[in-house]
Design an enzyme around this catalytic site. Structure first.
Site, PDB file in Angstrom:
ATOM      1  CE  LYS A   1     102.484 101.935  76.537  1.00 40.78           C
ATOM      2  NZ  LYS A   1     103.169 102.532  75.418  1.00 40.78           N
TER       3      LYS A   1
ATOM      4  CD1 TRP B   1     105.592 107.704  74.859  1.00 44.07           C
ATOM      5  CD2 TRP B   1     106.634 106.502  73.294  1.00 44.07           C
ATOM      6  NE1 TRP B   1     105.985 106.517  75.422  1.00 44.07           N
ATOM      7  CE2 TRP B   1     106.625 105.763  74.495  1.00 44.07           C
ATOM      8  CE3 TRP B   1     107.242 105.930  72.165  1.00 44.07           C
ATOM      9  CZ2 TRP B   1     107.199 104.485  74.604  1.00 44.07           C
ATOM     10  CZ3 TRP B   1     107.809 104.662  72.277  1.00 44.07           C
ATOM     11  CH2 TRP B   1     107.779 103.964  73.475  1.00 44.07           C
TER      12      TRP B   1
ATOM     13  CG  ASP C   1     100.687 108.156  70.654  1.00 49.97           C
ATOM     14  OD1 ASP C   1      99.885 107.310  71.092  1.00 49.97           O
ATOM     15  OD2 ASP C   1     101.934 108.040  70.737  1.00 49.97           O
TER      16      ASP C   1
END
Ligand SMILES: *Cc1c(COP(=O)(O)O)cnc(C)c1O
Length: 361
Positions: free
Chosen positions: A194, A100, A170
């Site tokens: 999530k 990511w 993040d």
């Protein structure tokens, strides 16, 4: 009907309380005579849903008044771009801790200069690299991190030094799993699918001072547009925001807040790590102090046996345990909605599988 234990990394399991409430309100939400999906986003009924959701998030995370809460589409991936479009003027410092951040680096490079100031790629991202003040680039505008690495199962337990630079983080796979001191960050983003709800919305928590007029930025990519329009410059993902609101209500009223949530988060993770560490068959490759509480990869060391594990676990109602293709093996995502009973069932299955297969290995 029988529900499985879903260990997916995202979209992930939701609390049954949330799903039941949503189903009860499906045909007639809050006395409106319609589903939330059918409401105008300009209606009083939807505005109430949006504001209740925002207020709850502010209360739960103790978000200071000088931060704005925004709801934006495009996923976490859009934030790889928006953070740079809005904040990158000279260069960006990024710590590379996996897939990511690699994606963020690739996108931000298209928009300006990126300095990868540390990386754990040398050891397949099994640890969080430590940095010192000297690693920061003098002219960089911010330090960008991924706090919990969903694929590799690592997490920052302490934030890196950023020495007065903006900190952009993040939190897609760890938000709401524990209390967060928002004042330590300048911008936090997290995709909802999530740990916060269903896919389609990303929550951005940004310091108000960073919302600046800028004619160079298209309106839809400018955080200020969302702040000025209460996240309703265009049609927001109304139903997803409603689901996020229900998840927040569940955490606040059923669990009792983020301190309580954190106890469960730690309990779940400890149960599984303790078992893995005591087992002769399974191992977790991550540096112990950097282990994630929400995403736990493990392997048997034999790819064929891993495959057999995933197949038999699925048959036993323990689903989505296959590891990410870049890591292999298995991964159990233990988000807020995973009940302790789900972890118990997983460990029971792992123990049985170990007994049946240890001889062959
Ligand atoms: C899943 C994930 C993303 C990407 O989210 P999308 O909503 O699919 O764009 C980004 N960062 C982290 C940490 C993630 O887990």
């Amino acid at each position: 009907m029988s529900r499985v234990y879903n260990f997916s990394a995202g979209p992930a399991c939701l609390p049954e309380w949330v799903l039941k409430k949503a189903s009860e309100e499906m045909l007639d939400a809050h006395g409106s005579g319609m589903s939330v999906m059918e409401m105008s986003h300009r209606s009083k009924a939807f505005e109430d849903i949006l504001h209740t959701c925002k207020d709850r998030l502010r209360r739960l995370m103790s978000i200071p008044e000088d931060y704005e809460i925004l709801f934006i589409q495009g996923g976490g991936s859009m934030q790889f771009i928006m953070t740079a479009i809005n904040l990158l003027k000279h260069s960006a410092d990024i710590i590379n801790t996996g897939q990511w951040t690699k994606k963020a680096i690739a996108q931000q490079k298209k928009l300006g200069k990126v300095n990868v100031i540390a990386s754990s790629q040398d050891d397949n991202f099994t640890y969080i690299p430590k940095i010192t003040k000297e690693d920061l680039t003098p002219d960089s505008d911010y330090l960008y991190i991924c706090e919990n690495n969903t694929i590799y199962g690592t997490k920052y337990k302490e934030l890196p030094v950023h020495d007065g630079k903006l900190l952009v983080a993040d939190l897609s796979s760890c938000i709401l799993s524990e209390p967060t001191d928002v004042s330590k960050y300048d911008l936090i983003f997290a995709g909802a699918q999530k740990n916060m709800g269903s896919a389609g919305v990303t929550v951005v928590i940004i310091k108000k001072a960073l919302l600046q007029e800028n004619d160079q930025i298209p309106d839809m990519l400018n955080y200020k547009t969302y702040a000025d329009n209460d996240s309703m410059y265009n049609t927001p993902p109304t139903y997803t925001i409603y689901i996020v609101g229900l998840v927040l209500e569940w955490i606040e009223e059923q669990i009792g807040g983020l301190e309580e949530m954190e106890k469960i988060t730690h309990k779940r993770a400890k149960m599984l790590y303790d078992y893995i560490d005591s087992s002769k068959l399974y191992s977790n490759p991550v540096n112990k102090e950097d282990r994630s509480y929400t995403n736990i990869p493990f392997v048997t060391g034999d790819p064929e046996l891993d495959k057999k594990f995933v197949k038999e676990a699925t048959e036993a109602g323990l689903v989505n345990l296959k590891g990410h293709r870049s890591v292999g093996g298995m991964r159990a995502s233990l988000y807020n909605a995973m009940p302790i009973e789900g972890v118990e069932a997983l460990i029971k299955f792992m123990r049985k599988f170990e007994e049946e297969n240890i001889g062959e290995n």
